[in-house]
Design an enzyme around this catalytic site. Structure first.
Site, PDB file in Angstrom:
ATOM      1  N   ASP A 169       0.720  -1.457  -0.252  1.00 46.20           N
ATOM      2  CA  ASP A 169      -0.273   0.395  -0.155  1.00 46.20           C
ATOM      3  C   ASP A 169       1.421   1.209  -0.231  1.00 46.20           C
ATOM      4  OD1 ASP A 169      -2.556   1.303  -0.102  1.00 46.20           O
ATOM      5  OD2 ASP A 169      -2.774   1.257   2.200  1.00 46.20           O
ATOM      6  N   ASP A 209      -4.016  -4.922  -4.997  1.00 48.22           N
ATOM      7  CA  ASP A 209      -3.610  -3.238  -5.069  1.00 48.22           C
ATOM      8  C   ASP A 209      -2.231  -3.555  -5.645  1.00 48.22           C
ATOM      9  OD1 ASP A 209      -6.145  -2.064  -5.061  1.00 48.22           O
ATOM     10  OD2 ASP A 209      -4.936  -1.413  -2.599  1.00 48.22           O
ATOM     11  N   ASP A 217     -11.426   0.943   5.792  1.00 50.92           N
ATOM     12  CA  ASP A 217     -10.474   1.590   4.840  1.00 50.92           C
ATOM     13  C   ASP A 217      -9.308   2.182   5.359  1.00 50.92           C
ATOM     14  OD1 ASP A 217     -11.743   0.429   2.575  1.00 50.92           O
ATOM     15  OD2 ASP A 217     -13.450   1.989   2.136  1.00 50.92           O
TER      16      ASP A 217
END
Length: 325
Positions: free
Chosen positions: A111, A149, A299
Site C-alpha cells: 500500500d 493493489d 478502509d
C-alpha cells in the site's frame, strides 16, 4: 473426502478444458465443481461482533446481510505462522465441503505506506511467506485473490527503483501458487478507473497471469459489476491482440451496490451499499462475483469512519453499507 475429490478431479478434467478462456497452464482441478457453495468464515469480524452483541438491535440484520455471506479471508502479518493458518482454514472449509476465498496480502512495500501499510520486511521475507502460504493450501479446493493493489500500484505509487522488484515478487507468487493443484488464482488487476486496459494487459502478462486462472477486479472498491465487466473485456481484448490469449475474471461485489462515489472517493465514502452476494457467475462473462473485501471493516481512519483504523470492524459503517447511506 479424498476419494470423492480424486473421482471429481478425474471427472472434471475434460469439463475444465471446455470452460471459456482456460489456458494449458490453468490448475487441473476445478474447485467450484469439487465443492458445494462457498465457505462463510465463522471468525469473520462481523460474525464475532454479532455473537458478542446479540442484544444489540443491529445484530440480526448484520448477521443476515453481512456476517452470513461467504467472503475473503485475508492473510498477512496478523496471521502468525501463515502455513498453519492457511492449512487450518482450508481444512475447515473442506470438512464443510465449501469453497474458501483466500486473500494473501503481505506484499513488500504494501500500500505504498498508506492506510494499509505493512507486509514483508524484505523481498526475501515475502518469498518465504508466499511459499508457505501456497504450501498451506495443499490439495484443498480454494479461490485465491492475489495481493490486492500490488500490480496496479506498481506504476502508480511504487518508487521507480522498486518497480522491478514488485514485478519479480508477483511472478514468484504466481509460480508458488501453481503448486496448489486445486486452487484457482486470480491476480488483482485494480479497478475500472485506475490503469488503462492496454497498460494493465501488459502488466498482467509480465506478472505471469497466463500461468494462472485469471485476474480480479474492484477489490475493496465500488465500481459496479457492469463497469468492471466492460473494463475486463477491454483488458482481455488487449491480451488477445498482444499476447494471443484471454483470461477469466472475478469481480469484488462486496460494496458496489450503489456504484462508486463522486470523484471515485475510495476511503469509507458515504452512500455506498453492499452488492450481490458471493456467487458463481450472475453476470454474463463474469466468472464469479465475490465479496473479497469484508464489508464493515474500515478502509482507514477516513470518510464516514474517521476514527476507525484500516481493517477494524465498525457496526455503524456496516449498517450504512446495508442501508446505502
Amino acid at each position: 473426502m479424498r476419494i470423492r475429490r480424486l473421482a471429481v478431479t478425474l471427472a472434471v478434467a475434460v469439463a475444465t478444458a471446455l470452460l471459456p478462456f482456460v489456458s494449458a497452464d490453468a490448475a487441473p482441478g476445478n474447485p467450484v465443481s469439487m465443492t458445494d457453495g462457498f465457505y462463510a468464515d465463522p471468525d469473520l469480524q462481523a460474525a464475532v461482533w454479532v455473537r458478542s452483541h446479540s442484544g444489540d438491535a443491529r445484530a440480526a440484520r448484520i448477521r443476515t446481510a453481512v456476517a452470513a455471506v461467504p467472503q475473503g479471508k485475508w492473510f498477512g502479518e496478523w496471521s502468525g505462522d501463515v502455513r498453519s493458518a492457511v492449512s487450518a482454514y482450508v481444512t475447515a472449509a473442506d470438512r464443510a465441503n465449501k469453497l474458501p476465498i483466500l486473500v494473501p496480502y503481505f506484499m513488500y512495500g504494501r500500500d505504498c505506506g498508506s492506510h494499509s501499510a505493512g507486509g514483508a520486511s524484505s523481498p526475501d521475507a515475502y518469498k518465504r511467506w508466499i511459499t508457505d502460504f501456497a504450501a498451506g493450501i495443499q490439495d484443498k479446493p480454494a479461490v485465491v485473490v492475489l495481493e490486492p493493489d500490488a500490480l496496479a500500484q506498481r506504476l502508480d505509487c511504487v518508487p521507480s527503483g522498486q518497480r522491478a522488484v514488485r514485478l519479480e515478487l508477483l511472478r514468484f507468487a504466481v509460480d508458488a501458487l501453481r503448486s496448489a493443484p486445486n486452487a484457482w488464482t486470480y491476480l488483482d488487476a485494480g479497478n475500472a478507473s485506475w490503469v488503462s486496459p492496454d497498460t494493465m494487459a501488459g502488466e498482467l502478462h509480465a506478472a505471469g497471469a497466463q500461468k494462472i486462472r485469471g485476474f480480479a477486479l474492484n477489490v475493496s472498491n465500488y465500481h459496479t459489476t457492469a463497469e468492471s465487466k466492460s473494463y475486463a473485456d477491454k483488458v482481455n481484448a488487449k491480451l488477445k491482440a498482444r499476447f494471443g490469449y484471454t483470461k477469466p475474471f472475478v469481480v469484488d461485489s462486496s460494496r458496489n451496490g450503489n456504484g462508486p462515489a463522486p470523484g471515485n472517493e475510495w476511503c469509507n465514502p458515504a452512500g455506498r451499499k453492499i452488492g450481490a452476494a458471493t456467487r458463481v457467475g450472475g453476470v454474463n462473462g463474469v466468472e464469479m462475483q465475490l465479496w473479497v473485501k469484508n464489508p464493515g471493516e474500515s478502509d482507514g481512519a477516513c470518510g464516514i469512519a474517521p476514527t476507525t483504523p484500516a481493517g477494524q470492524f465498525s457496526p455503524d459503517l456496516t449498517m450504512r453499507l446495508i442501508e446505502g447511506r
